[in-house]
Design a protein around this motif. Structure first.
Motif, PDB file in Angstrom:
ATOM      1  N   MET A 119       0.846  -1.205   0.000  1.00  0.00           N
ATOM      2  CA  MET A 119       0.000   0.000   0.000  1.00  0.00           C
ATOM      3  C   MET A 119       0.874   1.246   0.000  1.00  0.00           C
ATOM      4  SD  MET A 119      -2.809   1.224   2.791  1.00  0.00           S
ATOM      5  CE  MET A 119      -3.817  -0.192   2.430  1.00  0.00           C
ATOM      6  N   SER A 120       0.545   2.176  -0.832  1.00  0.00           N
ATOM      7  CA  SER A 120       1.315   3.413  -0.912  1.00  0.00           C
ATOM      8  C   SER A 120       0.965   4.297   0.280  1.00  0.00           C
ATOM      9  CB  SER A 120       0.965   4.129  -2.212  1.00  0.00           C
ATOM     10  OG  SER A 120       0.942   5.507  -2.034  1.00  0.00           O
ATOM     11  N   VAL A 121       1.886   5.199   0.636  1.00  0.00           N
ATOM     12  CA  VAL A 121       1.599   6.093   1.756  1.00  0.00           C
ATOM     13  C   VAL A 121       0.556   7.144   1.378  1.00  0.00           C
ATOM     14  CG1 VAL A 121       3.788   5.717   2.913  1.00  0.00           C
ATOM     15  CG2 VAL A 121       3.588   7.561   1.223  1.00  0.00           C
ATOM     16  N   GLU A 122       0.090   7.081   0.145  1.00  0.00           N
ATOM     17  CA  GLU A 122      -0.970   8.022  -0.257  1.00  0.00           C
ATOM     18  C   GLU A 122      -2.280   7.809   0.482  1.00  0.00           C
ATOM     19  OE1 GLU A 122      -1.223   7.844  -4.471  1.00  0.00           O
ATOM     20  OE2 GLU A 122       0.768   8.711  -4.737  1.00  0.00           O
TER      21      GLU A 122
END
Lengths: 159, 159
Positions: A1-4
């Motif tokens: 999962m991206s930190v976005e």
């Protein structure tokens, strides 16, 4: 999962404080939280959990900052440490995490919200127990800073 | 929902501390928590959330009590405020809530666990934001008391 995953929390925080307290908090650069840090005097924590994704969201205020926010929300001066502050912080937390949850759902993350818990005590520190990235976003307001932090993990990915 | 939802948390707490730290904590009479009370120096909070049921579980220790528990878990003396303590408390919380969750599932409550958050700071108080009953169970140990508290709400029921 991206930190976005942090962006829905930032957007929801701005929206909720604008709507509830007519304030325009300025988000500063998000950063990774890698040590325990003392953040505030009043913190609200809410768990987020779905079948595959789990998380935790916290928002942490100095006493001066939350007194100002809640006084503006209620249109009346509230006093430090009052129950009104705790209840208002709980409401703010439900609204922010509800807004973030709706936005995360559009991105394909299905999460339910737990019950918020408010911690009060001068200069406490908080730590989320996960090996996934924990993102902290400082916000500037006219009444001093507050901090939003969140982590999300997906089961099945490396932890 | 009956307040009997607390029993799986009591059972899991006893099992986890027996298994992990060879301790036999004695649960005292569960009580309703209706005011904010100062409970401890180290608290772990975890959200529980399913489609219909939401909750929050917390376990709160005095510094002396958790130092003893973690020292017994690790077989080595740990120092106050160390990161080892926070990580161990996170692990204890995951195990207790995992055990309670399994027992609640047998009773028909479907819940996922969020990520635990550890709060450290002398004499902080915690408050769950819900109109449903919050049950507190004091436990006695040879190293002093600790407190378990939980609340669960079912959507569709009143408030």
């Amino acid at each position: 999962m991206s930190v976005e995953f942090i962006n829905p929390f930032i957007n929801a925080t701005i929206n909720v404080l604008k709507t509830m307290a007519d304030m325009d908090p300025t988000p500063l650069k998000p950063r990774l939280k890698n040590i325990t840090q003392s953040f505030g005097d009043v913190t609200s924590i809410i768990g987020l959990a779905g079948r595959r994704t789990k998380g935790s969201f916290a928002v942490s205020f100095s006493e001066a900052c939350i007194v100002r926010i809640v006084s503006r929300m209620l249109g009346d001066e509230v006093t430090e440490g009052s129950e009104e502050i705790q209840d208002a912080v709980g409401e703010i937390t439900n609204m922010i995490s509800g807004g973030a949850r709706a936005e995360l759902e559009k991105k394909g993350y299905s999460l339910e919200m737990a019950i918020p818990t408010i911690v009060s005590g001068r200069g406490h520190s908080i730590k989320h127990i996960t090996n996934f990235p924990i993102i902290v976003v400082p916000f500037r307001t006219e009444a001093g800073p507050f901090f939003v932090e969140a982590c999300l993990k997906e089961e099945g990915s490396l932890s």
